[in-house]
Design a protein around this motif. Structure first.
Motif, PDB file in Angstrom:
ATOM      1  N   TYR A   4       0.905  -1.262  -0.104  1.00 21.62           N
ATOM      2  CA  TYR A   4      -0.071   0.134   0.043  1.00 21.62           C
ATOM      3  C   TYR A   4       0.730   1.444   0.044  1.00 21.62           C
ATOM      4  CZ  TYR A   4      -3.785   3.056   1.272  1.00 21.62           C
ATOM      5  OH  TYR A   4      -4.823   4.139   1.404  1.00 21.62           O
ATOM      6  N   LYS A   5       2.025   1.114   0.744  1.00 27.54           N
ATOM      7  CA  LYS A   5       3.076   2.389   0.895  1.00 27.54           C
ATOM      8  C   LYS A   5       3.380   2.425  -0.752  1.00 27.54           C
ATOM      9  CE  LYS A   5       7.287   3.459   2.508  1.00 27.54           C
ATOM     10  NZ  LYS A   5       8.708   2.902   2.733  1.00 27.54           N
ATOM     11  N   THR A   6       3.913   1.560  -1.137  1.00 26.99           N
ATOM     12  CA  THR A   6       4.419   1.864  -2.646  1.00 26.99           C
ATOM     13  C   THR A   6       3.499   2.300  -3.635  1.00 26.99           C
ATOM     14  OG1 THR A   6       5.757  -0.228  -2.239  1.00 26.99           O
ATOM     15  CG2 THR A   6       5.600   0.371  -4.443  1.00 26.99           C
ATOM     16  N   HIS A   7       2.255   1.721  -3.609  1.00 26.14           N
ATOM     17  CA  HIS A   7       1.044   2.241  -4.248  1.00 26.14           C
ATOM     18  C   HIS A   7       0.947   3.820  -4.245  1.00 26.14           C
ATOM     19  CE1 HIS A   7      -2.807   2.727  -6.454  1.00 26.14           C
ATOM     20  NE2 HIS A   7      -3.152   3.091  -5.323  1.00 26.14           N
ATOM     21  N   LEU A   8       0.983   4.293  -2.870  1.00 23.42           N
ATOM     22  CA  LEU A   8       0.617   5.833  -2.413  1.00 23.42           C
ATOM     23  C   LEU A   8       2.007   6.508  -2.887  1.00 23.42           C
ATOM     24  CD1 LEU A   8      -0.957   5.379   1.104  1.00 23.42           C
ATOM     25  CD2 LEU A   8      -1.982   5.995  -1.060  1.00 23.42           C
ATOM     26  N   GLU A   9       3.020   5.911  -2.736  1.00 22.37           N
ATOM     27  CA  GLU A   9       4.162   6.804  -3.222  1.00 22.37           C
ATOM     28  C   GLU A   9       4.345   6.973  -4.833  1.00 22.37           C
ATOM     29  OE1 GLU A   9       7.178   4.336  -2.053  1.00 22.37           O
ATOM     30  OE2 GLU A   9       7.667   5.253  -0.109  1.00 22.37           O
ATOM     31  N   LYS A  10       3.601   6.081  -5.300  1.00 14.10           N
ATOM     32  CA  LYS A  10       3.428   6.064  -7.000  1.00 14.10           C
ATOM     33  C   LYS A  10       2.571   7.190  -7.345  1.00 14.10           C
ATOM     34  CE  LYS A  10       5.129   1.729  -8.306  1.00 14.10           C
ATOM     35  NZ  LYS A  10       4.724   0.103  -8.854  1.00 14.10           N
ATOM     36  N   GLU A  11       1.436   7.085  -6.479  1.00 13.78           N
ATOM     37  CA  GLU A  11       0.107   7.894  -6.972  1.00 13.78           C
ATOM     38  C   GLU A  11       0.580   9.300  -6.409  1.00 13.78           C
ATOM     39  OE1 GLU A  11      -4.522   8.896  -5.197  1.00 13.78           O
ATOM     40  OE2 GLU A  11      -3.223   7.027  -4.661  1.00 13.78           O
ATOM     41  N   ASN A  12       1.560   9.601  -5.462  1.00 14.36           N
ATOM     42  CA  ASN A  12       1.969  10.965  -5.020  1.00 14.36           C
ATOM     43  C   ASN A  12       2.813  11.324  -5.989  1.00 14.36           C
ATOM     44  OD1 ASN A  12       2.462  12.920  -3.225  1.00 14.36           O
ATOM     45  ND2 ASN A  12       4.440  11.897  -2.514  1.00 14.36           N
ATOM     46  N   GLU A  13       3.800  10.472  -6.794  1.00 14.68           N
ATOM     47  CA  GLU A  13       4.531  11.184  -7.898  1.00 14.68           C
ATOM     48  C   GLU A  13       3.776  11.562  -8.971  1.00 14.68           C
ATOM     49  OE1 GLU A  13       7.735  11.710  -8.327  1.00 14.68           O
ATOM     50  OE2 GLU A  13       7.932  11.362  -5.959  1.00 14.68           O
ATOM     51  N   ILE A  14       2.580  10.633  -9.251  1.00 12.85           N
ATOM     52  CA  ILE A  14       1.831  11.205 -10.358  1.00 12.85           C
ATOM     53  C   ILE A  14       1.177  12.333 -10.005  1.00 12.85           C
ATOM     54  CG2 ILE A  14      -0.356  10.479 -11.338  1.00 12.85           C
ATOM     55  CD1 ILE A  14       0.570   7.604 -11.129  1.00 12.85           C
ATOM     56  N   LEU A  15       0.638  12.681  -8.774  1.00 14.57           N
ATOM     57  CA  LEU A  15      -0.106  13.832  -8.394  1.00 14.57           C
ATOM     58  C   LEU A  15       0.951  15.070  -8.455  1.00 14.57           C
ATOM     59  CD1 LEU A  15      -2.242  12.596  -5.590  1.00 14.57           C
ATOM     60  CD2 LEU A  15      -3.100  13.273  -7.877  1.00 14.57           C
TER      61      LEU A  15
END
Length: 139
Positions: free
Chosen positions: A92-103
């Motif tokens: 979940y942390k990895t997913h949120l980090e990727k989403e954060n980069e996209i945002l």
């Protein structure tokens, strides 16, 4: 029971040079037998009482051992569950980090677009201001 005592000595007599070169410290171990001090006259009843005490201690320790083994199993199971939860949290942390980069990239793009829009709006306002308004009144 036996005790050992250690003593050392060297020859104090004068001897020839050859003997002085070969002189070695001598050690002596003296065993002293003190079996008379220990009383081995235990009755059968005394031995039985000691055995009973040992057996009771064994039973208590055996129960405690079994309890601790059960606790260890429970803790190992809990550890495995925590490892599974941790791996899910890591995913979940990895997913949120990727989403954060996209945002972040989207935010940069929107900021850039807004900046371009602002410059365009200012240019448009300057063009409008530089034009003369010609109005004719026909009555």
């Amino acid at each position: 029971m036996k005790k050992a005592m250690m003593t050392t000595w060297s020859e104090s007599e004068e001897s020839s040079e050859e003997e002085n070169e070969k002189e070695v410290a001598n050690m002596c171990f003296i065993a002293i037998d003190e079996l008379d001090e220990v009383n081995f006259n235990f009755s059968d009843e005394d031995m039985h009482d000691v055995f009973e005490e040992l057996y009771e201690d064994f039973e208590k320790l055996s129960l405690k051992n079994n309890s601790l083994k059960k606790k260890i199993q429970d803790l190992e199971k809990e550890l495995e569950e925590m490892k599974e939860k941790f791996s899910i949290v890591e995913i979940y942390k990895t997913h949120l980090e990727k989403e954060n980069e996209i945002l972040k990239k989207k935010n940069e793009w929107l900021t850039s677009s807004l900046s371009i829009f602002s410059c365009g709006q200012k240019s448009f306002e300057m063009i409008l201001a530089s034009q003369k308004c010609v109005l004719t009144n026909k009555d």
